[in-house]
Design a protein around this motif. Structure first.
Motif, PDB file in Angstrom:
ATOM      1  N   GLY A   1       0.778  -1.229   0.000  1.00 21.64           N
ATOM      2  CA  GLY A   1       0.000   0.000   0.000  1.00 21.64           C
ATOM      3  C   GLY A   1       0.811   1.281   0.000  1.00 21.64           C
ATOM      4  O   GLY A   1       0.259   2.374   0.191  1.00 21.64           O
ATOM      5  N   PHE A   2       2.125   1.194  -0.257  1.00 18.59           N
ATOM      6  CA  PHE A   2       2.970   2.381  -0.240  1.00 18.59           C
ATOM      7  C   PHE A   2       2.915   3.120  -1.576  1.00 18.59           C
ATOM      8  O   PHE A   2       2.703   2.528  -2.636  1.00 18.59           O
ATOM      9  CB  PHE A   2       4.421   2.003   0.067  1.00 18.59           C
ATOM     10  CG  PHE A   2       4.641   1.581   1.490  1.00 18.59           C
ATOM     11  CD1 PHE A   2       5.002   2.504   2.457  1.00 18.59           C
ATOM     12  CD2 PHE A   2       4.477   0.259   1.870  1.00 18.59           C
ATOM     13  CE1 PHE A   2       5.198   2.121   3.766  1.00 18.59           C
ATOM     14  CE2 PHE A   2       4.659  -0.138   3.179  1.00 18.59           C
ATOM     15  CZ  PHE A   2       5.021   0.798   4.136  1.00 18.59           C
ATOM     16  N   TYR A   3       3.122   4.437  -1.501  1.00 20.33           N
ATOM     17  CA  TYR A   3       3.250   5.268  -2.696  1.00 20.33           C
ATOM     18  C   TYR A   3       4.730   5.336  -3.055  1.00 20.33           C
ATOM     19  O   TYR A   3       5.586   5.531  -2.190  1.00 20.33           O
ATOM     20  CB  TYR A   3       2.714   6.675  -2.430  1.00 20.33           C
ATOM     21  CG  TYR A   3       2.740   7.570  -3.640  1.00 20.33           C
ATOM     22  CD1 TYR A   3       1.744   7.489  -4.605  1.00 20.33           C
ATOM     23  CD2 TYR A   3       3.757   8.503  -3.808  1.00 20.33           C
ATOM     24  CE1 TYR A   3       1.772   8.312  -5.719  1.00 20.33           C
ATOM     25  CE2 TYR A   3       3.785   9.332  -4.913  1.00 20.33           C
ATOM     26  CZ  TYR A   3       2.785   9.232  -5.869  1.00 20.33           C
ATOM     27  OH  TYR A   3       2.813  10.043  -6.975  1.00 20.33           O
ATOM     28  N   LEU A   4       5.055   5.177  -4.349  1.00 24.60           N
ATOM     29  CA  LEU A   4       6.441   5.148  -4.804  1.00 24.60           C
ATOM     30  C   LEU A   4       6.736   6.404  -5.622  1.00 24.60           C
ATOM     31  O   LEU A   4       6.516   6.428  -6.841  1.00 24.60           O
ATOM     32  CB  LEU A   4       6.706   3.902  -5.642  1.00 24.60           C
ATOM     33  CG  LEU A   4       6.345   2.557  -5.005  1.00 24.60           C
ATOM     34  CD1 LEU A   4       6.658   1.415  -5.959  1.00 24.60           C
ATOM     35  CD2 LEU A   4       7.079   2.371  -3.684  1.00 24.60           C
ATOM     36  N   PRO A   5       7.218   7.449  -4.990  1.00 29.18           N
ATOM     37  CA  PRO A   5       7.528   8.660  -5.749  1.00 29.18           C
ATOM     38  C   PRO A   5       8.768   8.458  -6.610  1.00 29.18           C
ATOM     39  O   PRO A   5       9.621   7.617  -6.312  1.00 29.18           O
ATOM     40  CB  PRO A   5       7.795   9.697  -4.649  1.00 29.18           C
ATOM     41  CG  PRO A   5       8.306   8.884  -3.501  1.00 29.18           C
ATOM     42  CD  PRO A   5       7.564   7.581  -3.563  1.00 29.18           C
ATOM     43  N   SER A   6       8.872   9.212  -7.686  1.00 31.89           N
ATOM     44  CA  SER A   6      10.125   9.226  -8.441  1.00 31.89           C
ATOM     45  C   SER A   6      11.141  10.039  -7.649  1.00 31.89           C
ATOM     46  O   SER A   6      10.796  11.041  -7.017  1.00 31.89           O
ATOM     47  CB  SER A   6       9.912   9.829  -9.830  1.00 31.89           C
ATOM     48  OG  SER A   6       9.396  11.142  -9.726  1.00 31.89           O
ATOM     49  N   ILE A   7      12.394   9.590  -7.663  1.00 29.34           N
ATOM     50  CA  ILE A   7      13.470  10.263  -6.936  1.00 29.34           C
ATOM     51  C   ILE A   7      14.480  10.752  -7.967  1.00 29.34           C
ATOM     52  O   ILE A   7      15.052   9.944  -8.718  1.00 29.34           O
ATOM     53  CB  ILE A   7      14.156   9.324  -5.929  1.00 29.34           C
ATOM     54  CG1 ILE A   7      13.122   8.645  -5.014  1.00 29.34           C
ATOM     55  CG2 ILE A   7      15.196  10.080  -5.128  1.00 29.34           C
ATOM     56  CD1 ILE A   7      12.417   9.571  -4.077  1.00 29.34           C
ATOM     57  N   ILE A   8      14.723  12.065  -8.010  1.00 34.77           N
ATOM     58  CA  ILE A   8      15.601  12.648  -9.027  1.00 34.77           C
ATOM     59  C   ILE A   8      16.659  13.508  -8.340  1.00 34.77           C
ATOM     60  O   ILE A   8      16.332  14.412  -7.560  1.00 34.77           O
ATOM     61  CB  ILE A   8      14.797  13.501 -10.025  1.00 34.77           C
ATOM     62  CG1 ILE A   8      13.704  12.653 -10.689  1.00 34.77           C
ATOM     63  CG2 ILE A   8      15.721  14.106 -11.088  1.00 34.77           C
ATOM     64  CD1 ILE A   8      12.786  13.435 -11.604  1.00 34.77           C
ATOM     65  N   HIS A   9      17.927  13.226  -8.623  1.00 35.13           N
ATOM     66  CA  HIS A   9      19.011  14.000  -8.022  1.00 35.13           C
ATOM     67  C   HIS A   9      18.996  15.432  -8.568  1.00 35.13           C
ATOM     68  O   HIS A   9      18.735  15.640  -9.754  1.00 35.13           O
ATOM     69  CB  HIS A   9      20.360  13.345  -8.327  1.00 35.13           C
ATOM     70  CG  HIS A   9      21.475  13.846  -7.466  1.00 35.13           C
ATOM     71  ND1 HIS A   9      22.127  15.046  -7.708  1.00 35.13           N
ATOM     72  CD2 HIS A   9      22.052  13.323  -6.348  1.00 35.13           C
ATOM     73  CE1 HIS A   9      23.052  15.227  -6.793  1.00 35.13           C
ATOM     74  NE2 HIS A   9      23.034  14.212  -5.955  1.00 35.13           N
ATOM     75  N   PRO A  10      19.269  16.428  -7.718  1.00 34.73           N
ATOM     76  CA  PRO A  10      19.249  17.815  -8.186  1.00 34.73           C
ATOM     77  C   PRO A  10      20.204  18.097  -9.341  1.00 34.73           C
ATOM     78  O   PRO A  10      19.952  19.024 -10.136  1.00 34.73           O
ATOM     79  CB  PRO A  10      19.657  18.621  -6.938  1.00 34.73           C
ATOM     80  CG  PRO A  10      19.310  17.741  -5.782  1.00 34.73           C
ATOM     81  CD  PRO A  10      19.508  16.341  -6.265  1.00 34.73           C
ATOM     82  N   SER A  11      21.286  17.326  -9.459  1.00 36.07           N
ATOM     83  CA  SER A  11      22.243  17.573 -10.542  1.00 36.07           C
ATOM     84  C   SER A  11      21.853  16.894 -11.851  1.00 36.07           C
ATOM     85  O   SER A  11      22.477  17.132 -12.883  1.00 36.07           O
ATOM     86  CB  SER A  11      23.639  17.101 -10.125  1.00 36.07           C
ATOM     87  OG  SER A  11      23.679  15.680 -10.019  1.00 36.07           O
ATOM     88  N   ALA A  12      20.839  16.051 -11.832  1.00 36.20           N
ATOM     89  CA  ALA A  12      20.370  15.421 -13.068  1.00 36.20           C
ATOM     90  C   ALA A  12      19.597  16.450 -13.902  1.00 36.20           C
ATOM     91  O   ALA A  12      18.941  17.336 -13.364  1.00 36.20           O
ATOM     92  CB  ALA A  12      19.479  14.234 -12.746  1.00 36.20           C
ATOM     93  N   VAL A  13      19.683  16.295 -15.217  1.00 35.95           N
ATOM     94  CA  VAL A  13      18.946  17.173 -16.121  1.00 35.95           C
ATOM     95  C   VAL A  13      17.829  16.354 -16.766  1.00 35.95           C
ATOM     96  O   VAL A  13      18.098  15.389 -17.482  1.00 35.95           O
ATOM     97  CB  VAL A  13      19.857  17.772 -17.203  1.00 35.95           C
ATOM     98  CG1 VAL A  13      19.035  18.596 -18.195  1.00 35.95           C
ATOM     99  CG2 VAL A  13      20.941  18.632 -16.564  1.00 35.95           C
ATOM    100  N   VAL A  14      16.602  16.744 -16.501  1.00 38.10           N
ATOM    101  CA  VAL A  14      15.444  16.078 -17.078  1.00 38.10           C
ATOM    102  C   VAL A  14      14.649  17.133 -17.848  1.00 38.10           C
ATOM    103  O   VAL A  14      14.119  18.079 -17.251  1.00 38.10           O
ATOM    104  CB  VAL A  14      14.556  15.428 -15.994  1.00 38.10           C
ATOM    105  CG1 VAL A  14      13.337  14.759 -16.626  1.00 38.10           C
ATOM    106  CG2 VAL A  14      15.362  14.411 -15.188  1.00 38.10           C
ATOM    107  N   GLU A  15      14.587  16.983 -19.158  1.00 38.56           N
ATOM    108  CA  GLU A  15      13.878  17.969 -19.962  1.00 38.56           C
ATOM    109  C   GLU A  15      12.392  17.994 -19.591  1.00 38.56           C
ATOM    110  O   GLU A  15      11.810  16.971 -19.212  1.00 38.56           O
ATOM    111  CB  GLU A  15      14.051  17.663 -21.447  1.00 38.56           C
ATOM    112  CG  GLU A  15      15.501  17.670 -21.920  1.00 38.56           C
ATOM    113  CD  GLU A  15      16.163  19.042 -21.875  1.00 38.56           C
ATOM    114  OE1 GLU A  15      15.523  20.017 -21.432  1.00 38.56           O
ATOM    115  OE2 GLU A  15      17.339  19.151 -22.276  1.00 38.56           O
ATOM    116  N   LYS A  16      11.777  19.171 -19.716  1.00 35.00           N
ATOM    117  CA  LYS A  16      10.399  19.342 -19.287  1.00 35.00           C
ATOM    118  C   LYS A  16       9.428  18.447 -20.054  1.00 35.00           C
ATOM    119  O   LYS A  16       8.380  18.055 -19.530  1.00 35.00           O
ATOM    120  CB  LYS A  16       9.990  20.809 -19.443  1.00 35.00           C
ATOM    121  CG  LYS A  16      10.669  21.737 -18.448  1.00 35.00           C
ATOM    122  CD  LYS A  16      10.163  23.165 -18.591  1.00 35.00           C
ATOM    123  CE  LYS A  16      10.823  24.084 -17.564  1.00 35.00           C
ATOM    124  NZ  LYS A  16      10.351  25.485 -17.710  1.00 35.00           N
TER     125      LYS A  16
END
Length: 347
Positions: free
Chosen positions: A227-242
């Motif tokens: 029953g847990f929610y699994l958020p995405s975890i993204i490092h601040p130095s990673a670049v993810v285009e909008k």
């Protein structure tokens, strides 16, 4: 396929070869009852290990084969348990493990399809579809695992500042009571239910699974079923285009890049310094290891391991369950289940 009116069927054809790799929808065998013939399809991907033979008569609850993670996995010795009502209830046909799992996760049995045998894997699929429930208000997050990958994940969670590390669970009894970066190891996965009741609703998978990706997938399943929610975890130095789309439970580590309109499915991993170029599609449970570089429009199916320093040509497809060794160069499509050796040039 079998119900109270048709408790038996005959195997008229074995379509898929023994130990062949199959995908969802692939026909495994054809059976025939007194009223009709029907093709039995695979519900999941894996290696089909046949236990029946042509002209054999199957009754309700009999096993004609297993889908396993590896072609040589040992098979269960015990016959799967089937709900007693299966033999006298033509409306809903469900195995006992599937029924128990459905009830545990508050799935209404009346909503299940009546035209097939409901298995545990079918119910797991329904549970995974419920991943996208309401986002929890609380910031506390639980990490499953206390090894090297968990340490890197915890550093990333701290750097992001979006969650508060509430504790760690690890199935090694020797670790209980210890700490990692000041965060206590609370005990084994048996604590999941009580931790959820205490208000810890977010969870992250700290098991890397480099040696055995099946272990990592099972941890995800356990968290989802809990029953847990699994958020995405993204490092601040990673670049993810909008324009990129990131699935739940996905982890994107430091100095990695996810390009324009790339799609990362639920619960995959982009490790340190990896590059996912524009228009790529990365499947569920897939791990892109440090320094790997996917050219534009590459499709990577589910449960794939792309090793460190791998490079690919543009627009290729890497099939489900493939393992691509460190430093290899991929210039053409890779079949499902294929193992590419380290340093190999696949052309």
């Amino acid at each position: 396929m079998l119900n109270a009116n048709e408790p038996e069927a005959t195997v008229v054809e074995v379509v898929s070869a023994d130990k062949a790799y199959v995908n969802p929808g692939d026909i495994l065998i054809t059976i025939e009852t007194t009223k009709a013939a029907a093709d039995l399809e695979s519900e999941i991907s894996g290696y089909f290990q046949l236990t029946a033979h042509e002209n054999q008569t199957l009754r309700v609850g009999d096993v004609y084969g297993y889908i396993t993670d590896n072609a040589d996995d040992s098979l269960p010795q015990e016959k799967p348990q089937v709900d007693e009502k299966l033999l006298d209830n033509a409306d809903l046909r469900i195995t006992t493990p599937a029924r128990n799992l459905a009830l545990k996760n508050h799935i209404n049995l009346q909503t299940l399809p009546k035209n097939q045998l409901i298995t545990e894997s079918f119910i797991r699929g329904l549970i995974q579809k419920n991943l996208r429930r309401e986002i929890p208000v609380g910031r506390k997050i639980l990490v499953y695992g206390a090894g090297g990958h968990a340490k890197a994940l915890m550093e990333m969670i701290k750097a992001g500042g979006n969650f508060e590390l509430a504790g760690i669970v690890d199935d090694s009894s020797a670790l209980k009571g210890r700490q990692v970066f000041g965060v206590p190891i609370l005990g084994s996965g048996d604590l999941l239910e009580s931790l959820l009741e205490q208000g810890i609703e977010n969870a992250a998978n700290g098991v890397g699974g480099i040696i055995d990706q099946v272990i990592r997938a099972k941890i995800f399943e356990r968290l989802i079923e809990g029953g847990f929610y699994l958020p995405s975890i993204i490092h601040p130095s990673a670049v993810v285009e909008k324009s990129a789309k990131i699935g739940l439970g996905t982890q994107i580590f430091a100095n990695s890049y996810v390009g324009s309109e790339a799609i990362l499915d639920d619960m995959c991993m982009v490790n340190t310094g990896a590059v996912i170029s524009h228009d790529c599609v990365v499947g569920r449970y897939t791990h892109i290891a440090p320094g790997a570089m996917l050219a534009g429009a590459v499709i990577v199916k589910n449960n794939v391991l792309i090793g460190m320093g791998v490079t690919t040509a543009i627009g290729i497809t890497i099939g489900e369950g493939a393992r691509v060794g460190n430093g290899s160069t991929i210039l053409k499509d890779v079949p499902a289940g294929k193992i590419i050796s380290a340093g190999e040039v696949w052309r």
